[in-house]
Design a protein around this motif. Sequence first.
Motif, mmCIF file in Angstrom:
data_model
loop_
_atom_site.group_PDB
_atom_site.id
_atom_site.type_symbol
_atom_site.label_atom_id
_atom_site.label_comp_id
_atom_site.label_asym_id
_atom_site.label_seq_id
_atom_site.Cartn_x
_atom_site.Cartn_y
_atom_site.Cartn_z
ATOM 1 N N LEU A 1 10.210 0.332 5.398
ATOM 2 C CA LEU A 1 9.429 -0.564 4.543
ATOM 3 C C LEU A 1 10.355 -1.335 3.603
ATOM 4 C CD1 LEU A 1 6.837 -1.710 3.345
ATOM 5 C CD2 LEU A 1 6.648 0.363 1.944
ATOM 6 N N GLU A 2 11.350 -0.653 3.060
ATOM 7 C CA GLU A 2 12.329 -1.304 2.184
ATOM 8 C C GLU A 2 13.076 -2.400 2.940
ATOM 9 O OE1 GLU A 2 16.610 -0.149 0.156
ATOM 10 O OE2 GLU A 2 15.103 1.425 0.353
ATOM 11 N N ILE A 3 13.500 -2.086 4.151
ATOM 12 C CA ILE A 3 14.201 -3.069 4.980
ATOM 13 C C ILE A 3 13.279 -4.246 5.308
ATOM 14 C CG2 ILE A 3 15.212 -3.458 7.272
ATOM 15 C CD1 ILE A 3 16.300 -0.574 7.116
ATOM 16 N N ALA A 4 12.008 -3.943 5.593
ATOM 17 C CA ALA A 4 11.041 -5.002 5.902
ATOM 18 C C ALA A 4 10.898 -5.971 4.729
ATOM 19 C CB ALA A 4 9.690 -4.388 6.245
ATOM 20 N N ARG A 5 10.886 -5.424 3.527
ATOM 21 C CA ARG A 5 10.788 -6.290 2.341
ATOM 22 C C ARG A 5 12.042 -7.144 2.193
ATOM 23 N NH1 ARG A 5 8.282 -1.411 -1.351
ATOM 24 N NH2 ARG A 5 6.077 -1.774 -0.844
ATOM 25 N N TYR A 6 13.196 -6.551 2.432
ATOM 26 C CA TYR A 6 14.439 -7.325 2.366
ATOM 27 C C TYR A 6 14.450 -8.434 3.419
ATOM 28 C CZ TYR A 6 16.594 -3.769 -0.685
ATOM 29 O OH TYR A 6 16.894 -2.929 -1.724
ATOM 30 N N LEU A 7 13.833 -8.147 4.580
ATOM 31 C CA LEU A 7 13.784 -9.132 5.665
ATOM 32 C C LEU A 7 12.658 -10.147 5.482
ATOM 33 C CD1 LEU A 7 14.411 -6.848 8.790
ATOM 34 C CD2 LEU A 7 15.977 -8.558 7.854
ATOM 35 N N ARG A 8 11.920 -9.996 4.374
ATOM 36 C CA ARG A 8 10.809 -10.891 4.041
ATOM 37 C C ARG A 8 9.707 -10.849 5.093
ATOM 38 N NH1 ARG A 8 14.652 -16.081 2.575
ATOM 39 N NH2 ARG A 8 15.855 -15.092 0.905
ATOM 40 N N ILE A 9 9.454 -9.665 5.629
ATOM 41 C CA ILE A 9 8.374 -9.469 6.588
ATOM 42 C C ILE A 9 7.059 -9.328 5.820
ATOM 43 C CG2 ILE A 9 7.451 -7.977 8.401
ATOM 44 C CD1 ILE A 9 10.048 -9.390 9.179
ATOM 45 N N GLY A 10 6.049 -10.066 6.232
ATOM 46 C CA GLY A 10 4.751 -10.003 5.573
ATOM 47 C C GLY A 10 4.099 -8.637 5.725
ATOM 48 N N THR A 11 3.240 -8.274 4.778
ATOM 49 C CA THR A 11 2.576 -6.965 4.792
ATOM 50 C C THR A 11 1.766 -6.741 6.055
ATOM 51 O OG1 THR A 11 2.424 -6.966 2.378
ATOM 52 C CG2 THR A 11 0.976 -5.457 3.547
ATOM 53 N N ASN A 12 0.998 -7.737 6.484
ATOM 54 C CA ASN A 12 0.182 -7.595 7.694
ATOM 55 C C ASN A 12 1.046 -7.372 8.929
ATOM 56 O OD1 ASN A 12 -2.196 -7.885 6.281
ATOM 57 N ND2 ASN A 12 -2.402 -10.074 6.710
ATOM 58 N N ASP A 13 2.151 -8.096 9.019
ATOM 59 C CA ASP A 13 3.052 -7.926 10.160
ATOM 60 C C ASP A 13 3.690 -6.542 10.145
ATOM 61 O OD1 ASP A 13 2.663 -10.389 11.378
ATOM 62 O OD2 ASP A 13 4.099 -11.382 10.084
ATOM 63 N N TYR A 14 4.078 -6.087 8.954
ATOM 64 C CA TYR A 14 4.669 -4.750 8.841
ATOM 65 C C TYR A 14 3.668 -3.680 9.282
ATOM 66 C CZ TYR A 14 6.054 -0.331 6.755
ATOM 67 O OH TYR A 14 6.338 0.994 6.568
ATOM 68 N N GLU A 15 2.434 -3.765 8.784
ATOM 69 C CA GLU A 15 1.413 -2.773 9.122
ATOM 70 C C GLU A 15 1.079 -2.817 10.615
ATOM 71 O OE1 GLU A 15 0.312 -0.381 7.370
ATOM 72 O OE2 GLU A 15 1.138 -0.960 5.420
ATOM 73 N N SER A 16 1.106 -4.008 11.196
ATOM 74 C CA SER A 16 0.836 -4.155 12.627
ATOM 75 C C SER A 16 1.890 -3.428 13.457
ATOM 76 C CB SER A 16 0.800 -5.637 13.002
ATOM 77 O OG SER A 16 0.710 -5.814 14.402
ATOM 78 N N ILE A 17 3.157 -3.632 13.118
ATOM 79 C CA ILE A 17 4.245 -2.980 13.855
ATOM 80 C C ILE A 17 4.212 -1.472 13.613
ATOM 81 C CG2 ILE A 17 6.754 -2.812 14.115
ATOM 82 C CD1 ILE A 17 6.882 -5.780 13.315
ATOM 83 N N LYS A 18 3.990 -1.071 12.383
ATOM 84 C CA LYS A 18 3.926 0.357 12.051
ATOM 85 C C LYS A 18 2.841 1.056 12.865
ATOM 86 C CE LYS A 18 2.836 3.450 8.180
ATOM 87 N NZ LYS A 18 2.398 3.494 6.751
ATOM 88 N N ALA A 19 1.693 0.396 13.054
ATOM 89 C CA ALA A 19 0.573 0.979 13.790
ATOM 90 C C ALA A 19 0.902 1.253 15.249
ATOM 91 C CB ALA A 19 -0.648 0.060 13.698
ATOM 92 N N MET A 20 1.928 0.595 15.763
ATOM 93 C CA MET A 20 2.347 0.833 17.146
ATOM 94 C C MET A 20 3.091 2.151 17.293
ATOM 95 S SD MET A 20 3.634 -2.972 18.242
ATOM 96 C CE MET A 20 2.569 -4.409 18.027
ATOM 97 N N PHE A 21 3.545 2.709 16.167
ATOM 98 C CA PHE A 21 4.351 3.925 16.214
ATOM 99 C C PHE A 21 3.739 5.090 15.428
ATOM 100 C CE2 PHE A 21 7.217 0.389 16.929
ATOM 101 C CZ PHE A 21 7.946 0.816 18.028
ATOM 102 N N VAL A 22 3.077 4.793 14.337
ATOM 103 C CA VAL A 22 2.468 5.833 13.498
ATOM 104 C C VAL A 22 0.975 5.831 13.783
ATOM 105 C CG1 VAL A 22 2.115 6.688 11.153
ATOM 106 C CG2 VAL A 22 4.223 5.464 11.735
ATOM 107 N N LYS A 23 0.518 6.817 14.549
ATOM 108 C CA LYS A 23 -0.862 6.844 15.004
ATOM 109 C C LYS A 23 -1.820 7.194 13.871
ATOM 110 C CE LYS A 23 0.535 5.770 19.016
ATOM 111 N NZ LYS A 23 0.378 4.349 19.402
ATOM 112 N N ALA A 24 -2.905 6.424 13.804
ATOM 113 C CA ALA A 24 -3.944 6.637 12.802
ATOM 114 C C ALA A 24 -5.234 6.024 13.327
ATOM 115 C CB ALA A 24 -3.542 5.996 11.472
ATOM 116 N N ALA A 25 -6.315 6.223 12.570
ATOM 117 C CA ALA A 25 -7.601 5.673 12.987
ATOM 118 C C ALA A 25 -7.550 4.154 13.041
ATOM 119 C CB ALA A 25 -8.691 6.127 12.019
ATOM 120 N N ASP A 26 -8.224 3.601 14.036
ATOM 121 C CA ASP A 26 -8.349 2.140 14.178
ATOM 122 C C ASP A 26 -7.005 1.440 14.342
ATOM 123 O OD1 ASP A 26 -11.039 2.631 13.768
ATOM 124 O OD2 ASP A 26 -10.927 2.216 11.619
#
Length: 243
Positions: A154-179
């Motif tokens: 997440l820290e690296i994502a912020r440094y890379l100026r990745i938007g929150t929605n894009d970060y959460e989208s990529i994270k959801a591909m690896f960290v399983k959760a509801a929906d």
Amino acid sequence: MIRWIAAILGYFLFRLPGAIIGFLVGSFMDNLGSGSNARSIFEDLSRQKVSPADFELNLLSLCSIVIKADGQVSQRELDYVRQYFLNTYGKEKANAIFRTFNEVNKKREISAERICTFLNQRTRYEVRLQLLHFLFAIAQSDGSISPPEIEKILEIARYLRIGTNDYESIKAMFVKAADNAYKILEIEKSVSDEEVKKAYRTMAKKYHPDRVNTENEAIKKGAEEKFKEVQKAYEQIQQERGM
């Protein structure tokens, strides 16, 4: 769409020079309305390009930061990175990259912020999205992603100026959760079927491998993997809704 209309009008008024100017101005207007992560074509044209060697070393540096994030170096994560580089670049080039990285690492401390600043100035947003995808894949390669690894990415994502929605989208591909499928498409579960289709078209366009304009094979492969995850998420929602 505006870029092509402007290009045609420019051609009729000033022939070829007018068409070029019209296309550039139209592209700028298109990008203004395409969302918070949009960049004008002028920024892309003026962006410096990073050499393959510099990109590979910085990529490897970010890999090392993620591997060390939880205070213990996982052999499976190290093997994942090494095998990925071997498969992508071949044994000779991969070993040369590792040797150079070790030499550079001895001389100076690796700074995620400095690396990301360097990459921000020289790479497109789409490339940085795939880089983030790759870092999550490394963290998951030992079977699970620890909270410190998620925090570091997440820290690296912020440094890379990745938007929150894009970060959460990529994270959801690896960290399983509801929906998760909805998170990957960056929508709420309550949206209509038509909005689901629209979100899929948007995400498929955003993450299509053709948009990743880079010579780096590791990032190209990451783009293909991410595109498949978007397709899988859409198919899952289709099946759940009977679309």
